[in-house]
Design an enzyme around this catalytic site. Sequence first.
Site, short mmCIF file in Angstrom:
data_model
loop_
_atom_site.label_atom_id
_atom_site.label_comp_id
_atom_site.label_asym_id
_atom_site.label_seq_id
_atom_site.Cartn_x
_atom_site.Cartn_y
_atom_site.Cartn_z
N THR A 9 -20.36 85.42 21.34
CA THR A 9 -21.07 86.45 22.13
C THR A 9 -21.25 86.03 23.59
O THR A 9 -21.77 86.79 24.40
CB THR A 9 -22.47 86.72 21.52
N ARG A 97 -14.54 65.46 25.45
CA ARG A 97 -13.40 65.30 26.37
C ARG A 97 -13.06 63.83 26.66
O ARG A 97 -11.90 63.47 26.72
CB ARG A 97 -13.70 66.01 27.69
N CYS A 126 -12.59 73.76 33.37
CA CYS A 126 -11.78 74.79 34.02
C CYS A 126 -11.19 74.30 35.34
O CYS A 126 -10.00 74.47 35.61
CB CYS A 126 -12.59 76.06 34.24
N GLY A 157 -18.40 80.63 36.09
CA GLY A 157 -18.33 79.29 35.49
C GLY A 157 -19.67 78.85 34.94
O GLY A 157 -19.74 78.04 34.01
N HIS A 234 -11.81 80.38 40.13
CA HIS A 234 -12.06 79.18 40.94
C HIS A 234 -10.90 78.97 41.92
O HIS A 234 -9.74 79.17 41.56
CB HIS A 234 -12.15 77.95 40.04
C1 2RA Z 1 -18.47 75.60 36.11
N1 2RA Z 1 -16.59 74.21 35.45
O1 2RA Z 1 -17.68 76.22 36.81
C2 2RA Z 1 -17.97 74.51 35.17
C3 2RA Z 1 -18.19 74.88 33.74
N2 2RA Z 1 -17.53 76.07 33.37
O2 2RA Z 1 -19.70 75.80 36.08
#
Ligand code: 2RA
Length: 329
Positions: A9, A97, A126, A157, A234
């Site tokens: 969700t 990770r 990401c 993010g 991003h």
């Molecule tokens: C962010 N990369 O952009 C980190 C987690 N998704 O906040």
Amino acid sequence: MKVAVVGATGLVGSKMLQVLAERNFPVTELIPVASEKSVGKEVEYKGKQYKVVSADTAISMKPNVAIFSAGGSTSLEWAPKFAAAGITVIDNSSAWRMDPAKKLVVPEVNAAALTPEDKIIANPNCSTIQMVLVLDPLHKQYGIRRVVVSTYQSVTGTGIKAVTQLMNERQGIAGEKAYAHEIDLNVIPQIDVFLDNGYTKEEMKMVQETVKIMGDERVKVTATTVRIPVMGGHSESVNIEFEKDFDLAEVRKVLAATPGVIVVDEPASASYPMPKDAHDKDEVFVGRIRRDETQPNTLNLWIVADNLRKGAATNAVQIAEYLQQKNWL
Ligand code: 2RA
């Protein structure tokens, strides 16, 4: 194939459902999993409603694979329980990770490292994924010595709370804050908490995950990660110092030939990657390709990708596709 999506969700979880459907992953039964407060709610997948269940119930339903995007603490608690039940876990949190026993995978770069014994597989951060996809072919061609990266990261993010904060601030509405500062008409040079070395966790993720995925300690990375008020994805300004010199036309050719990478680089027509164009696409877009004229063997790039897709959901689904094609699920 029975597929569980843990965190179904959330922002990334719902993107995972969208990507599974778009890529026609062979789902015979979807098992959406969320916290107790969401149990019983319904999510739609390919026109059908599925009831959200608890993690315990999901395990008893014996999915072939469970794709997690539910935060580190949920992954630490539940990924081992799913794995112990013989269910392969692909986890989007940072929990596993840097665990030396766990694989950290960008399929185009290091899927070959996977084996049928890998029962908990980590999906990278990401901002790392989109950078590594571009670094890898260049490293193979010219040998990377050092990377300096500054990121310009979407509020998506952080999650839905940050998106709501941005939209509220834009409309002058008071509301819950995801950040310590205003984000509209501002940038915040902090993503995640600060560490003793003055870097944030996000910055050190880029440093450490890049080395692990590329499998080469010689690739030195230093990062500054910044939150900006955009939605589509991003962006990253990347400066790369190579062992060997390069030819710009060849760099463009190498990148254009890289699966999952699209070169958008026509400055004369103001054509370069932007989050609004990367939104809801799976590719990583590279532009502003130019030599750093201040020192030899050094290149500047601009890299943009949808952090919810290739930066999270699509990369995780691509890992599942790789395992499924190997008949390991
Ligand atoms: C962010 N990369 O952009 C980190 C987690 N998704 O906040």
